[in-house]
Scaffold this motif. Structure first.
Motif, PDB file in Angstrom:
ATOM      1  N   GLY A  79      26.940 -10.049  25.238  1.00 42.15           N
ATOM      2  CA  GLY A  79      25.591 -10.454  24.838  1.00 42.15           C
ATOM      3  C   GLY A  79      25.418 -10.684  23.356  1.00 42.15           C
ATOM      4  O   GLY A  79      24.373 -10.352  22.783  1.00 42.15           O
ATOM      5  N   ASN A  80      26.439 -11.238  22.686  1.00 37.97           N
ATOM      6  CA  ASN A  80      26.407 -11.472  21.240  1.00 37.97           C
ATOM      7  C   ASN A  80      26.365 -10.179  20.430  1.00 37.97           C
ATOM      8  O   ASN A  80      25.934 -10.168  19.272  1.00 37.97           O
ATOM      9  CB  ASN A  80      25.235 -12.377  20.844  1.00 37.97           C
ATOM     10  CG  ASN A  80      25.581 -13.844  20.951  1.00 37.97           C
ATOM     11  OD1 ASN A  80      26.748 -14.224  21.114  1.00 37.97           O
ATOM     12  ND2 ASN A  80      24.573 -14.707  20.873  1.00 37.97           N
ATOM     13  N   LYS A  84      25.698 -18.354  22.970  1.00 31.87           N
ATOM     14  CA  LYS A  84      26.677 -17.282  23.020  1.00 31.87           C
ATOM     15  C   LYS A  84      27.905 -17.636  22.183  1.00 31.87           C
ATOM     16  O   LYS A  84      28.406 -18.763  22.249  1.00 31.87           O
ATOM     17  CB  LYS A  84      27.099 -17.002  24.467  1.00 31.87           C
ATOM     18  CG  LYS A  84      25.947 -16.619  25.388  1.00 31.87           C
ATOM     19  CD  LYS A  84      25.208 -15.382  24.888  1.00 31.87           C
ATOM     20  CE  LYS A  84      24.059 -15.024  25.810  1.00 31.87           C
ATOM     21  NZ  LYS A  84      23.271 -13.875  25.296  1.00 31.87           N
TER      22      LYS A  84
END
Length: 354
Positions: free
Chosen positions: A74-75, A47
């Protein structure tokens, strides 16, 4: 009865107290700002913080005017710009590589609500090696590409090495699926031929579990198998990362629309997958200078035959080539289209650790 009605009205009034009506005029400025933004995802198990991403890409993208980044979790990130020219150039250059992880971006679009869904994949160029000359047609290339993802483009390319002319395809690859390092073609004579697959600008991947976003030293499956003393051979070879892009040898566009924990020091190590014959053949025509820096797997065990590899191939890797698909390619292709693909990475940039 009247009491129940009063209670019902009370509940309704309570719900309306929580509702806020938003008019189009209220969000006009917000939509204008989002209209000059890109939605993007870093395809990595690790992450990254919004600060790391913003500092890194401000430098990689040459400090675009008004640049800022919003974290969507979540990126997934949203990149804002003041200048449409910067936005279009960056979108056209996607996918990008950051610390050898893939970042794919696309323009924000309010009409189809795509920004609310997680980005599942990205476009990638796939090279197919070891095809018999009579199989080198656009239709065969399309069938091969369908085993990798949604087909965007197919073309012929001039390469260095033993096999000078190959088929390359641009596909929309689903990052949640396992990578393929080969497909098996079943020709009109019902004989199987193993065709090697190599990818351009692929980023980090794991040879043990055949997935993107991490390397073997960070593979949870390998950690588990190591504890259970059941480590197996790598699912794919590290040769799938392409080290040359080639030159297109026809200027005809062949497009297809697309629908919009570490390994213990005392644990076992997986056995490297042997080098396939198609890769050895492709290297046979290279000079020593041209092969310097190429990352190859360990030497092939002479007892490992290609026929054994084909027998182990799953049905998902099989491609049926009909006689109609194997017509000789048209003659008279003139010259080379000397357009080389450039990897959009600032190799000198090394952002600080989080």
């Amino acid at each position: 009865m009247a009491r129940q009605a009063r209670e019902g009205n009370s509940d309704s009034d309570g719900e309306s107290d929580n509702e806020v009506l938003i008019e189009e005029e209220d969000i006009k400025k917000g939509k204008e700002a989002c209209a000059k933004s890109l939605i993007g995802r870093v395809f990595a198990d690790k992450k990254f913080s919004v600060g790391t991403i913003e500092n890194a890409f401000r430098s990689i993208w040459s400090r675009p005017e008004g640049f800022r980044v919003s974290d969507r979790g979540g990126n997934n990130f949203q990149f804002f710009f003041d200048n449409d020219k910067d936005l279009m150039k960056i979108e056209k250059g996607s996918p990008w590589l950051f610390k050898d992880y893939v970042l794919h971006v696309r323009r924000w679009n309010n009409s189809d609500r795509r920004e609310e869904r997680e980005m599942q994949g990205f476009p990638v160029w796939a090279q197919f090696w070891g095809l018999p000359e009579c199989y080198k047609t656009i239709e065969v290339g399309r069938k091969l590409a369908e085993k990798i993802g949604g087909v965007i483009e197919v073309g012929f390319y001039e390469m260095k090495g033993g096999e000078s002319r190959i088929i390359k395809t641009r596909v929309e690859m689903d990052a949640s699926k396992k990578l393929k390092d080969h497909v098996c073609v079943i020709g009109p004579n019902h004989q199987a031929v193993e065709i090697g697959v190599r990818y351009e600008k692929l980023g980090r991947f794991c040879t043990y579990c055949a997935r993107l976003g991490h390397e073997p030293k960070g593979c949870e499956l390998l950690d588990t198998d190591s504890v259970m003393k059941s480590v197996r051979q790598d699912k794919i070879g590290d040769w799938i990362k392409a080290y040359q892009m080639g030159r297109r040898i026809n200027n005809e566009f062949n497009g297809y629309n697309v629908p919009g924990a570490n390994l213990n020091d005392q644990g076992d190590k997986p056995k490297k997958k042997p080098i396939p014959s198609w890769l050895l053949n492709s290297l046979s025509g290279l000079s020593m200078k041209e092969t310097v820096g190429a990352k190859l797997a360990p030497e092939v065990n002479s007892s490992h035959s290609k026929s054994d590899s084909l027998l182990e191939t799953s049905e998902a890797n099989l491609v049926d080539i009909t006689s109609a698909s194997t017509k000789e390619p048209q003659e008279g292709v003139q010259g080379l289209m000397a357009v080389e693909e450039v990897q959009n990475v600032d190799q000198s940039y090394s952002p600080r650790k989080e």
